[in-house]
Design an enzyme around this catalytic site. Structure first.
Site, PDB file in Angstrom:
ATOM      1  CB  SER A   1      29.406  44.893  43.347  1.00  5.54           C
ATOM      2  OG  SER A   1      31.188  43.911  43.446  1.00  5.54           O
TER       3      SER A   1
HETATM    4  N1  SAH Z   1      34.053  45.238  41.914  1.00  8.74           N
HETATM    5  C1  SAH Z   1      33.733  44.370  41.033  1.00  8.74           C
HETATM    6  C2  SAH Z   1      33.853  43.034  41.507  1.00  8.74           C
HETATM    7  C3  SAH Z   1      34.327  41.957  40.361  1.00  8.74           C
HETATM    8  S1  SAH Z   1      33.928  39.945  41.453  1.00  8.74           S
HETATM    9  C4  SAH Z   1      32.739  44.779  40.224  1.00  8.74           C
HETATM   10  O1  SAH Z   1      31.911  45.383  40.779  1.00  8.74           O
HETATM   11  O2  SAH Z   1      32.927  43.995  38.948  1.00  8.74           O
HETATM   12  C5  SAH Z   1      35.739  40.392  42.509  1.00  8.74           C
HETATM   13  C6  SAH Z   1      36.928  40.474  41.309  1.00  8.74           C
HETATM   14  O3  SAH Z   1      37.741  39.835  41.848  1.00  8.74           O
HETATM   15  C7  SAH Z   1      36.556  39.243  40.347  1.00  8.74           C
HETATM   16  O4  SAH Z   1      36.939  39.446  39.317  1.00  8.74           O
HETATM   17  C8  SAH Z   1      37.975  38.151  40.954  1.00  8.74           C
HETATM   18  O5  SAH Z   1      38.878  37.938  40.400  1.00  8.74           O
HETATM   19  C9  SAH Z   1      38.547  39.216  41.762  1.00  8.74           C
HETATM   20  N2  SAH Z   1      39.470  38.543  42.633  1.00  8.74           N
HETATM   21  C10 SAH Z   1      39.069  37.137  43.485  1.00  8.74           C
HETATM   22  N3  SAH Z   1      40.146  36.879  43.789  1.00  8.74           N
HETATM   23  C11 SAH Z   1      41.119  37.725  43.628  1.00  8.74           C
HETATM   24  C12 SAH Z   1      42.991  38.271  44.224  1.00  8.74           C
HETATM   25  N4  SAH Z   1      43.283  37.624  44.946  1.00  8.74           N
HETATM   26  N5  SAH Z   1      43.504  38.935  43.928  1.00  8.74           N
HETATM   27  C13 SAH Z   1      42.777  39.936  42.518  1.00  8.74           C
HETATM   28  N6  SAH Z   1      40.999  39.846  42.988  1.00  8.74           N
HETATM   29  C14 SAH Z   1      41.017  39.137  43.158  1.00  8.74           C
END
Ligand code: SAH
Length: 220
Positions: free
Chosen positions: A70
């Site tokens: 993010s």
């Molecule tokens: N805060 C993280 C954002 C990553 S993007 C950062 O800054 O790196 C969002 C993440 O949510 C991804 O890794 C994706 O795989 C995860 N995600 C999507 N759907 C999900 C679910 N149902 N349960 C858990 N994680 C999920």
């Protein structure tokens, strides 16, 4: 709520992190603990090596598997919203991704519970947090739509991927007075804060955002 400190990353600021924190302060982030956590967290270890030169830019970046780390502004903004009623004892994070947001949360509370659906991302994030000596994070590979029932309830829940509607399990896993910070929507999304008052939920819309979707189910 309590006043004990979360983990410290060696207790020291990094020059690049400090400059990023200054930029975020200029953009309206006011919580000094959040700004300090940003200044201490080495974002370059959470991005692919080839993008390390962009790690301290205020932008989202790809981390593989079609996912993104993010944008620092939104990481800081969501953290600040989560702490608006004081420091929670523990935080549930849905969407560990790179682990960068997790590293910020780990400095702001006693224990972070983080759920990620893609096993390889979870594995990499775990190694990075360990390399920073952040030992107050519990991780789970699974479907964040379901929250983390056995550790509930939580005073604070943050979701870093967008569901089309607020998952019922997350509402149920909030303490009375607890708060959920969550992007909601499809092509257009808004960031919401939902606070629990007994059986009632109060909803506040903050701003337009853009997140990857919260996908049901978990994958290896
Ligand atoms: N805060 C993280 C954002 C990553 S993007 C950062 O800054 O790196 C969002 C993440 O949510 C991804 O890794 C994706 O795989 C995860 N995600 C999507 N759907 C999900 C679910 N149902 N349960 C858990 N994680 C999920």
């Amino acid at each position: 709520m309590n006043v004990r400190a979360g983990s410290r990353i060696g207790g020291k600021l990094t020059r690049s992190g400090e400059l990023l924190a200054q930029k975020l302060q200029q953009e309206g982030i006011v919580n000094s603990e959040v700004l300090r956590a940003i200044a201490c967290s080495p974002r370059h270890i959470f991005v692919p090596e080839i993008l390390a030169h962009k790690a301290y830019d205020n932008t989202a970046l790809p981390i593989g598997q079609g996912q993104t780390i993010s944008q620092p502004y939104i990481v800081a903004k969501m953290s600040e919203l989560l702490l608006a009623d004081g420091r929670p004892d523990s935080i549930l994070e849905i969407g560990t991704g790179s682990g960068y947001q997790t590293s910020i949360l780990a400095q702001l509370t006693d224990r972070v519970y983080s759920v990620e659906r893609i096993k390889s991302l979870q594995f990499q994030a775990k190694r990075k947090l360990q390399s920073l000596d952040l030992h107050n994070v519990s991780m789970k590979h699974g479907d964040g739509w379901k929250g983390w029932q056995s550790k509930a309830p939580f005073q604070a829940i943050i979701v870093t991927a967008a569901p089309t509607e607020v998952p019922q399990a997350l509402l149920e896993q909030l303490t009375d007075g607890g708060r959920l910070v969550i992007p909601v929507g499809g092509d257009t999304q808004v960031l919401k804060i939902i606070t629990r008052h007994g059986g009632e939920f109060k909803e506040q819309t903050i701003e337009a955002v853009r997140f990857v979707p919260l996908v049901p189910g978990a994958v290896q």
